[in-house]
Design a protein around this motif. Structure first.
Motif, PDB file in Angstrom:
ATOM      1  N   PRO A 221     -51.782   8.491  -5.932  1.00 50.39           N
ATOM      2  CA  PRO A 221     -52.804   8.910  -6.590  1.00 50.39           C
ATOM      3  C   PRO A 221     -54.136   9.042  -5.557  1.00 50.39           C
ATOM      4  N   ASP A 222     -54.295   8.490  -4.690  1.00 50.73           N
ATOM      5  CA  ASP A 222     -55.365   8.735  -3.816  1.00 50.73           C
ATOM      6  C   ASP A 222     -55.094   9.779  -2.684  1.00 50.73           C
ATOM      7  N   THR A 223     -54.111  10.231  -2.861  1.00 54.98           N
ATOM      8  CA  THR A 223     -53.712  11.576  -1.840  1.00 54.98           C
ATOM      9  C   THR A 223     -54.914  12.575  -2.153  1.00 54.98           C
TER      10      THR A 223
ATOM     11  N   LYS B  81     -57.914  12.406  -1.568  1.00 50.50           N
ATOM     12  CA  LYS B  81     -59.156  12.089  -2.298  1.00 50.50           C
ATOM     13  C   LYS B  81     -60.616  12.715  -1.867  1.00 50.50           C
ATOM     14  N   GLU B  82     -60.404  13.205  -0.637  1.00 55.73           N
ATOM     15  CA  GLU B  82     -61.472  13.923  -0.044  1.00 55.73           C
ATOM     16  C   GLU B  82     -62.042  15.247  -0.795  1.00 55.73           C
TER      17      GLU B  82
ATOM     18  N   ARG C  27     -61.116  15.885  -3.924  1.00 60.98           N
ATOM     19  CA  ARG C  27     -61.234  15.484  -5.639  1.00 60.98           C
ATOM     20  C   ARG C  27     -62.550  15.362  -6.007  1.00 60.98           C
ATOM     21  N   SER C  28     -63.625  15.691  -5.267  1.00 65.65           N
ATOM     22  CA  SER C  28     -65.036  15.806  -5.780  1.00 65.65           C
ATOM     23  C   SER C  28     -65.098  17.110  -6.484  1.00 65.65           C
TER      24      SER C  28
ATOM     25  N   SER D 243     -62.784  20.311  -5.988  1.00 67.07           N
ATOM     26  CA  SER D 243     -61.497  20.658  -6.858  1.00 67.07           C
ATOM     27  C   SER D 243     -61.527  21.939  -7.541  1.00 67.07           C
TER      28      SER D 243
ATOM     29  N   ASP E 229     -49.260   4.570  -9.064  1.00 64.46           N
ATOM     30  CA  ASP E 229     -49.467   3.651  -7.902  1.00 64.46           C
ATOM     31  C   ASP E 229     -48.192   2.898  -7.793  1.00 64.46           C
TER      32      ASP E 229
ATOM     33  N   THR F  84     -56.598  12.479   3.546  1.00 59.14           N
ATOM     34  CA  THR F  84     -55.917  11.238   3.337  1.00 59.14           C
ATOM     35  C   THR F  84     -54.575  11.459   2.565  1.00 59.14           C
TER      36      THR F  84
ATOM     37  N   GLU G 164     -51.843   8.984   0.518  1.00 58.98           N
ATOM     38  CA  GLU G 164     -51.286   7.693   0.233  1.00 58.98           C
ATOM     39  C   GLU G 164     -49.926   7.736   0.105  1.00 58.98           C
TER      40      GLU G 164
END
Length: 267
Positions: free
Chosen positions: A142-144, A146-147, A149-150, A154, A167, A228, A230
């Protein structure tokens, strides 16, 4: 996942094989899902000798690419009969096109994050695995990205959530719930750096993180130039498959499966 991200599939498949080096497993049949050309396909027959390779190939392969894949699988299976079909068959029917108890290892690279019902996929894997078989897999956590997803990015990119944002703890629980044994889970972050927005956007699209990238997305100038990933890895065994079945988290043993021990009294 689409072919422009092949380099990532190859890298993760190689890392998965490294993690399996300590695993002892006798194999006659291996299922690759998704099936794609890569260095791991040469390594698997060396790691597991006298093995037939079965595959559910990626959707959208050209006729030439599909022909090459069929020839490659026959070659690596030492021309023993093997099964090759499209992953579309699973999407349409909800069943892996293999018999019950027909493979010893399922090797799945970066697939589960794209499935709307990963639990059903686990059920199908357990169905086709033989007693003592192994499911080895990787997927994006789920952290894939993340840059991106703001709120600033997004909406402009039409970024979407992963269909299966599990996860590694979620996956471990799911494996146990579906009757797998001794799950082993681990995770790592891969940090990708980009020189251009165009290449970053190409990879984001190839990773199925967007429904579509339109003109607006292509004109975004302030993207972070990094991504990033994950990556979650895991494997789990099929043990005691024919001795019990689970219902509501309670195991029931068929009386016919219980052996009788005969004891002779000493004189």
């Amino acid at each position: 996942m689409t072919q422009p991200i092949r380099w990532l599939q190859n890298e993760i498949a190689d890392r998965m094989l490294q993690k399996l080096e300590i695993v002892k497993l006798d194999t006659k049949d291996i299922l690759l899902v998704p099936d794609f050309p890569g260095t791991h396909v040469q390594a698997i027959p060396k790691r597991f000798s006298k093995t037939r390779l079965h595959g559910l190939h990626e959707i959208g392969l050209s006729n030439l690419a599909l022909w090459k894949l069929r020839v490659s699988r026959l070659w690596h299976s030492r021309f023993m009969a093997s099964h090759l079909s499209s992953f579309e068959a699973y999407k349409n029917t909800g069943r892996l096109p293999l018999r019950d108890n027909s493979v010893d290892l399922i090797f799945s690279v970066l697939l589960i994050q794209d499935l709307s019902d990963p639990k059903h996929f686990l059920q199908e894997c357990r169905r086709v695995l033989r007693e003592g078989g192994l499911l080895a897999f990787s997927y994006l956590g789920p952290d894939t990205a993340k840059e991106l997803r703001s709120e600033a990015f997004s909406q402009r990119l039409s970024l979407r959530a992963l269909p299966s944002p599990w996860d590694m703890h979620d996956m471990g629980d799911a494996l146990l719930g579906e009757g797998f044994s001794d799950p082993v889970m681990d995770m790592e972050f891969l940090n990708l750096d980009y020189e251009s927005n165009a290449v970053l956007l190409q990879d984001v699209k190839a990773l199925n993180l967007v429904d579509a990238i339109g003109i607006e997305g292509g004109q975004i100038e302030d993207l972070p130039k990094k991504l990033t990933l994950e990556v979650v890895y895991g494997h789990a065994w099929v043990i005691g498959k024919h001795l019990s079945k689970a219902q509501d988290h309670v195991a029931y043993i068929d009386p016919n499966q219980i052996g009788r021990i005969t004891r002779s009294d000493s004189a």
